[in-house]
Every structure is written in C-alpha cells, then in structure tokens.
Design a protein around this motif. Structure first.
Motif, PDB file in Angstrom:
ATOM      1  N   PRO A 164       0.814  -1.228   0.000  1.00  0.00           N
ATOM      2  CA  PRO A 164       0.000   0.000   0.000  1.00  0.00           C
ATOM      3  C   PRO A 164       0.843   1.272   0.000  1.00  0.00           C
ATOM      4  CG  PRO A 164      -0.941  -1.606   1.503  1.00  0.00           C
ATOM      5  CD  PRO A 164       0.401  -2.148   1.086  1.00  0.00           C
ATOM      6  N   LEU A 165       1.949   1.272   0.763  1.00  0.00           N
ATOM      7  CA  LEU A 165       2.829   2.444   0.774  1.00  0.00           C
ATOM      8  C   LEU A 165       3.483   2.636  -0.591  1.00  0.00           C
ATOM      9  CD1 LEU A 165       5.372   3.423   3.526  1.00  0.00           C
ATOM     10  CD2 LEU A 165       6.102   3.273   1.160  1.00  0.00           C
ATOM     11  N   LEU A 166       3.965   1.558  -1.194  1.00  0.00           N
ATOM     12  CA  LEU A 166       4.613   1.664  -2.506  1.00  0.00           C
ATOM     13  C   LEU A 166       3.633   2.162  -3.566  1.00  0.00           C
ATOM     14  CD1 LEU A 166       6.658  -1.678  -2.425  1.00  0.00           C
ATOM     15  CD2 LEU A 166       7.562   0.637  -2.125  1.00  0.00           C
ATOM     16  N   LYS A 167       2.405   1.672  -3.513  1.00  0.00           N
ATOM     17  CA  LYS A 167       1.394   2.134  -4.463  1.00  0.00           C
ATOM     18  C   LYS A 167       1.069   3.614  -4.245  1.00  0.00           C
ATOM     19  CE  LYS A 167      -1.220  -2.045  -5.641  1.00  0.00           C
ATOM     20  NZ  LYS A 167      -2.556  -2.690  -5.592  1.00  0.00           N
ATOM     21  N   ARG A 168       0.934   3.991  -2.990  1.00  0.00           N
ATOM     22  CA  ARG A 168       0.570   5.366  -2.663  1.00  0.00           C
ATOM     23  C   ARG A 168       1.633   6.352  -3.126  1.00  0.00           C
ATOM     24  NH1 ARG A 168      -0.338   4.424   2.207  1.00  0.00           N
ATOM     25  NH2 ARG A 168       1.544   5.236   3.212  1.00  0.00           N
ATOM     26  N   GLN A 169       2.907   5.985  -2.955  1.00  0.00           N
ATOM     27  CA  GLN A 169       3.977   6.911  -3.352  1.00  0.00           C
ATOM     28  C   GLN A 169       4.335   6.780  -4.823  1.00  0.00           C
ATOM     29  OE1 GLN A 169       7.192   5.783  -0.721  1.00  0.00           O
ATOM     30  NE2 GLN A 169       8.030   4.286  -2.169  1.00  0.00           N
ATOM     31  N   ARG A 170       3.788   5.749  -5.483  1.00  0.00           N
ATOM     32  CA  ARG A 170       3.976   5.519  -6.911  1.00  0.00           C
ATOM     33  C   ARG A 170       5.455   5.454  -7.286  1.00  0.00           C
ATOM     34  NH1 ARG A 170      -0.774   5.323  -9.222  1.00  0.00           N
ATOM     35  NH2 ARG A 170       0.183   5.076 -11.280  1.00  0.00           N
ATOM     36  N   GLY A 171       6.159   4.572  -6.591  1.00  0.00           N
ATOM     37  CA  GLY A 171       7.566   4.373  -6.904  1.00  0.00           C
ATOM     38  C   GLY A 171       8.239   3.539  -5.837  1.00  0.00           C
ATOM     39  N   GLY A 172       9.449   3.101  -6.154  1.00  0.00           N
ATOM     40  CA  GLY A 172      10.233   2.320  -5.214  1.00  0.00           C
ATOM     41  C   GLY A 172      10.892   1.141  -5.893  1.00  0.00           C
ATOM     42  N   GLN A 173      11.767   0.499  -5.152  1.00  0.00           N
ATOM     43  CA  GLN A 173      12.504  -0.661  -5.652  1.00  0.00           C
ATOM     44  C   GLN A 173      12.425  -1.761  -4.611  1.00  0.00           C
ATOM     45  OE1 GLN A 173      14.725  -0.986  -8.662  1.00  0.00           O
ATOM     46  NE2 GLN A 173      14.435  -3.112  -8.039  1.00  0.00           N
TER      47      GLN A 173
END
Length: 249
Positions: free
Chosen positions: A105-114
């Motif tokens: 959910p956090l990765l989706k919310r911030q729309r990015g990450g690895q």
C-alpha cells in the motif's frame, strides 16, 4: 540519498548491504530479530506492521525494500522432515510475502520504489539434496518477477539476486536430520572465494543498472547459462551430483 530498509541486517549479507548503502550516503533502517535498528521477525505480521509505521514516522516513504532475511535448509527427500520444510518456507518465502502485504500500500501510494529480493542460485538451478531450499528460493524468484509485473504501473521495480555459495554465517542457521548434506553445504560455503561484500557490491550495481535479475558471481552465471543453453548437459551434471548423495550415510 535513498531511504532503504534491509531485513536480516545484523550480520552476513544484511550487514554488508547496510554498510554498502550507507557508504553511498543512503539512509538505512537495519532490521533483524535482534542487534539492529529495529526488531523485525519476518514471520511476524505485527513486526512488519511496526516496520511500516517506523518508515512512515521516520521518512514518510521508502525507496528500497531489501528482503534479505533467510535461513539455510535442505536434506534428501526421504530424510528432511516436513517441519524443516515449514521453517524454510515460512522464513524465506512467506517472510517476504508478509513484507509485501505490509509495504505494497505504501509503494502504491507513493507511486515508486525498488524491491530487492535476495534469492539464491538455488532459485534457478536445483541440485539434489536441497529440495526445500530450492523450492523456497524458486518461489522468491517467481514472486519477485510477479511484483515487477503487478506494480509496474505504480513505478515500482523488482530485482532478484541469485548468488551461488558465498562466505557468510547463513549456514549457522541450517538444522535438520540430514547432517551429511549440511556438512557438504558448510564446506562449500567455507571454501567459496566470494564474500558478502562482493554480493553487496553486485546488488548496488544491479540497482544502478535497473536490472531485474542479478547473478553476482561467475559460478552462478556459468551454472545458469549451462541450464539455459545445454539442458541435457545440465541434467547430466545434476543427476551425477544426486548419485553421489545416494552414497552418503
């Protein structure tokens, strides 16, 4: 500067990864069951929820999530017990599943990450005597690819890391009935020329390149290449190794 969370960070590859990221100027939240910045048992959903809360409190976001925590395992099919399978799968595969359930959910919310998953050459090449570990790490490789596909629309990338044997304390976590196989694994780890620092450097290089699969050492690359390019020779090699195990007591 990246914001990074590393599991299993108190020793071995996790400690090497933490040091390598910090040497780059990244901020790292090192997690482990003890001896780290934050207590995180990857088999505990409550611990994963606490890790998300700490990331949001500290940074309000995360750039790199490194699934590194794991235990060694293995044993011949008629020697290793189901309880051993459950332990290996619970930590190595379901530990990662719990982490993705918590952090997606956090990765989706911030729309990015690895997302970085430390798998193993055992996830790609499957020697006899290592069924539970092979299955768990193959699951990690498949899971990582799935993450990369499912979260691509959110700007999230995923990378699986598949080293062969390298010098680490992971073998200390190996337990089970098949002591003969355990002794072989311990010797291969002890004699490997590859260090945890070598693997950590390959991980950071893979991130820089945007890689989806990293084989950090030449033995891993050669073994996987043989499987892809000459399946008959690969099968012969694997079955010869299996025949040697049959002679063990």
């Amino acid at each position: 500067m990246r914001r990074v969370l590393v599991t299993g960070a108190a020793s071995g590859l996790g400690a090497a990864l933490t040091a390598a990221f910090r040497a780059r100027g990244d901020e790292v939240l090192a997690t482990d069951r003890s001896g780290a910045d934050l207590t995180l048992d990857v088999t505990s959903e409550a611990d994963w929820a606490a890790a998300v809360a700490e990331v949001e409190r500290r940074w309000d976001g995360l750039d790199v999530l490194v699934h590194n925590a794991g235990v060694a395992g293995g044993g011949r099919l008629d020697v290793a017990e189901i309880e051993e399978w459950q332990r290996v799968l619970d930590v190595n595969l379901l530990g990662m599943a719990r982490g993705m359930w918590a952090f997606t959910p956090l990765l989706k919310r911030q729309r990015g990450g690895q997302v970085v998953a430390v798998a193993s050459l055992a996830g790609l090449v499957h020697p006899a005597g290592m069924a539970s570990y092979n299955a768990a790490k193959a699951g990690v490789v498949a899971f990582t690819e799935t993450i990369g596909h499912e979260l691509a629309g959110y700007g999230v990338r995923a990378m699986a890391v598949c080293p062969s044997y390298f010098r680490t304390n992971l073998v200390a976590s190996m337990s089970g009935r098949d002591e003969a196989v355990g002794a072989i694994v311990a010797r291969l780890v002890e004699e490997s020329p590859v260090t945890a620092d070598d693997v950590a450097a390959a991980v950071l290089d893979g991130l820089d390149r945007g890689a989806e699969l990293v084989l950090p050492d030449e033995f891993a690359r050669a073994a996987y290449r043989l499987k892809l390019e000459d399946r008959s020779a690969y099968d012969q090699q694997m079955r010869a190794q299996a025949a040697k195990l049959e002679r063990l007591t």
